[in-house]
Design a protein around this motif. Structure first.
Motif, PDB file in Angstrom:
ATOM      1  N   ARG A   1       0.383  -1.013   0.220  1.00  0.00           N
ATOM      2  CA  ARG A   1      -0.101   0.067   0.409  1.00  0.00           C
ATOM      3  C   ARG A   1       0.591   1.003   0.331  1.00  0.00           C
ATOM      4  O   ARG A   1       1.811   1.531   0.086  1.00  0.00           O
TER       5      ARG A   1
ATOM      6  N   GLY B   1      -2.125   8.741  11.231  1.00  0.00           N
ATOM      7  CA  GLY B   1      -2.077   8.601   9.477  1.00  0.00           C
ATOM      8  C   GLY B   1      -1.505   9.066   8.625  1.00  0.00           C
ATOM      9  O   GLY B   1      -1.652   8.162   7.607  1.00  0.00           O
TER      10      GLY B   1
ATOM     11  N   LYS C   1       3.992  10.677   8.777  1.00  0.00           N
ATOM     12  CA  LYS C   1       4.988  10.848   9.166  1.00  0.00           C
ATOM     13  C   LYS C   1       6.134   9.709   9.808  1.00  0.00           C
ATOM     14  O   LYS C   1       6.938  10.292   9.840  1.00  0.00           O
ATOM     15  N   SER C   2       5.590   9.357  10.647  1.00  0.00           N
ATOM     16  CA  SER C   2       6.578   8.024  11.232  1.00  0.00           C
ATOM     17  C   SER C   2       7.423   7.239  10.087  1.00  0.00           C
ATOM     18  O   SER C   2       9.060   6.779   9.857  1.00  0.00           O
ATOM     19  N   THR C   3       6.420   6.717   9.025  1.00  0.00           N
ATOM     20  CA  THR C   3       6.407   6.203   7.713  1.00  0.00           C
ATOM     21  C   THR C   3       7.727   6.864   7.422  1.00  0.00           C
ATOM     22  O   THR C   3       8.944   6.302   6.879  1.00  0.00           O
TER      23      THR C   3
HETATM   24  N1  LIG Z   1       4.425  -1.323  10.212  1.00  0.00           N
HETATM   25  C1  LIG Z   1       2.940  -1.237   9.027  1.00  0.00           C
HETATM   26  N2  LIG Z   1       2.232  -2.369   8.708  1.00  0.00           N
HETATM   27  C2  LIG Z   1       1.138  -1.902   8.057  1.00  0.00           C
HETATM   28  N3  LIG Z   1       0.138  -0.551   7.542  1.00  0.00           N
HETATM   29  C3  LIG Z   1       1.497   0.113   8.501  1.00  0.00           C
HETATM   30  C4  LIG Z   1       2.246   0.382   8.692  1.00  0.00           C
HETATM   31  N4  LIG Z   1       3.285   1.520   9.266  1.00  0.00           N
HETATM   32  C5  LIG Z   1       2.420   2.161   8.496  1.00  0.00           C
HETATM   33  N5  LIG Z   1       1.428   1.739   8.149  1.00  0.00           N
HETATM   34  C6  LIG Z   1       0.373   2.564   7.795  1.00  0.00           C
HETATM   35  O1  LIG Z   1       0.694   4.124   7.185  1.00  0.00           O
HETATM   36  C7  LIG Z   1      -0.528   4.598   7.608  1.00  0.00           C
HETATM   37  C8  LIG Z   1       0.601   5.906   7.958  1.00  0.00           C
HETATM   38  O2  LIG Z   1       1.141   5.088   9.476  1.00  0.00           O
HETATM   39  P1  LIG Z   1       2.387   6.124  10.368  1.00  0.00           P
HETATM   40  O3  LIG Z   1       2.661   5.230  11.067  1.00  0.00           O
HETATM   41  O4  LIG Z   1       3.505   6.926   9.201  1.00  0.00           O
HETATM   42  O5  LIG Z   1       1.096   7.620  10.941  1.00  0.00           O
HETATM   43  P2  LIG Z   1       1.686   8.970  11.775  1.00  0.00           P
HETATM   44  O6  LIG Z   1       1.718  10.077  10.266  1.00  0.00           O
HETATM   45  O7  LIG Z   1       3.102   8.968  12.006  1.00  0.00           O
HETATM   46  O8  LIG Z   1       0.379   9.042  12.440  1.00  0.00           O
HETATM   47  P3  LIG Z   1       0.224   8.866  14.197  1.00  0.00           P
HETATM   48  O9  LIG Z   1       0.948   9.993  14.073  1.00  0.00           O
HETATM   49  O10 LIG Z   1      -0.851   8.526  14.692  1.00  0.00           O
HETATM   50  O11 LIG Z   1       1.346   8.329  14.863  1.00  0.00           O
HETATM   51  C9  LIG Z   1      -1.079   3.566   8.055  1.00  0.00           C
HETATM   52  O12 LIG Z   1      -2.469   4.595   7.500  1.00  0.00           O
HETATM   53  C10 LIG Z   1      -0.206   3.095   9.099  1.00  0.00           C
HETATM   54  O13 LIG Z   1      -1.355   2.234   9.405  1.00  0.00           O
END
Ligand SMILES: Nc1ncnc2c1ncn2[C@@H]1O[C@H](COP(=O)(O)OP(=O)(O)OP(=O)(O)O)[C@@H](O)[C@H]1O
Length: 243
Positions: A15, A38, A41-43
């Motif tokens: 995805r 979601g 950011k962490s990704t």
């Molecule tokens: N290891 C993983 N497996 C499946 N989906 C993932 C994984 N890591 C991230 N995602 C998906 O990627 C998308 C972005 O996630 P991410 O953690 O990067 O968001 P974020 O902006 O850091 O969120 P938050 O503010 O809640 O910490 C989300 O839909 C999450 O479910």
């Protein structure tokens, strides 16, 4: 020049989570990444660290002019890139002191005693890594371990979430010390709590649905986001620029 990201798109489990991200973070600058839960950011930080569960679909990452897109995390760490995770995993049977000693031997951080004092690390040193640590203790210990790498690029994932006001102030102070030493810092926050404790922020990037929806100065961006939220805020900011 420190970090340059060109057209980066990344997938997790087939995805697409990040779309066409381009960013330049010069040496010694502090950039904030904000966005809803979601939004990716962490990704984004995990991709810049090269974590293996992510698949780069397109784009390139350069660090000090070198293409690091395909480098594994430990090679990026050797170049001075450090990531403080949002929720570090608990490790039974390994003391914080042992990891800290290993990092000190490897990276020889000159300011370790100062960082340890500032972040109140002493009482945590003989405990199993992150096991039973409170939210604030986890954040301080994780930040401490990243600092021991003497990072040239420190990526901090929500260091201000779940911490009290005093801890947020300490974390902001530590970030300013890093900037003073000409490290670059990417700071992810979704509450923005820490932004009003930092004296200097160079740029704020708004990440929505995996793409950078807007980048601007903190004076321009933060008041609008705090008042209107992310999606409406971006519409207003874009309208302002066009009009
Ligand atoms: N290891 C993983 N497996 C499946 N989906 C993932 C994984 N890591 C991230 N995602 C998906 O990627 C998308 C972005 O996630 P991410 O953690 O990067 O968001 P974020 O902006 O850091 O969120 P938050 O503010 O809640 O910490 C989300 O839909 C999450 O479910």
């Amino acid at each position: 020049m420190s970090l340059e990201v060109q057209g980066l798109s990344v997938a997790v489990d087939d995805r697409i989570v990040l779309r066409d991200i381009s960013l330049t973070i010069p040496r010694g600058e502090l950039h904030i990444i904000m966005g809803p839960n979601g939004s990716g950011k962490s990704t984004l930080l995990a991709s810049l660290m090269g974590l293996p569960y992510l698949k780069i679909i397109s784009g390139r990452i350069y660090f000090d002019g070198r293409d690091i897109t395909k480098l594994p995390p430990y090679e990026r760490a050797k170049l001075g890139i450090a990531l403080a995770h949002q929720s570090p995993p608990e490790v039974k049977g390994v003391k914080l002191r042992e990891i800290a000693r290993f990092m000190l031997e490897k990276y020889r951080c000159e300011d370790s005693a100062m960082f340890s004092k500032l972040l109140k690390i002493d009482p945590l040193l003989d405990r199993d890594l992150f096991l039973g640590f409170s939210g604030g203790e986890k954040k301080r210990a994780e930040l401490f371990l990243s600092l021991l790498q003497s990072p040239r690029l420190a990526m901090l994932d929500e260091p201000d979430s779940g911490v009290d006001v005093e801890s947020a102030e300490i974390i902001a102070h530590v970030i300013e010390l890093l900037i003073h030493k000409k490290s670059s810092v990417i700071l992810v926050t979704h509450t923005g709590l820490i932004t009003n404790k930092l004296n200097r922020i160079d740029k704020v990037h708004l990440l929505i649905d995996g793409g950078i929806a807007y980048s601007g100065s903190p004076d321009e961006v933060l008041p609008v986001i705090f008042k209107f939220g992310y999606r409406r805020g971006v519409e207003i900011l874009k309208g302002g620029k066009n009009g």
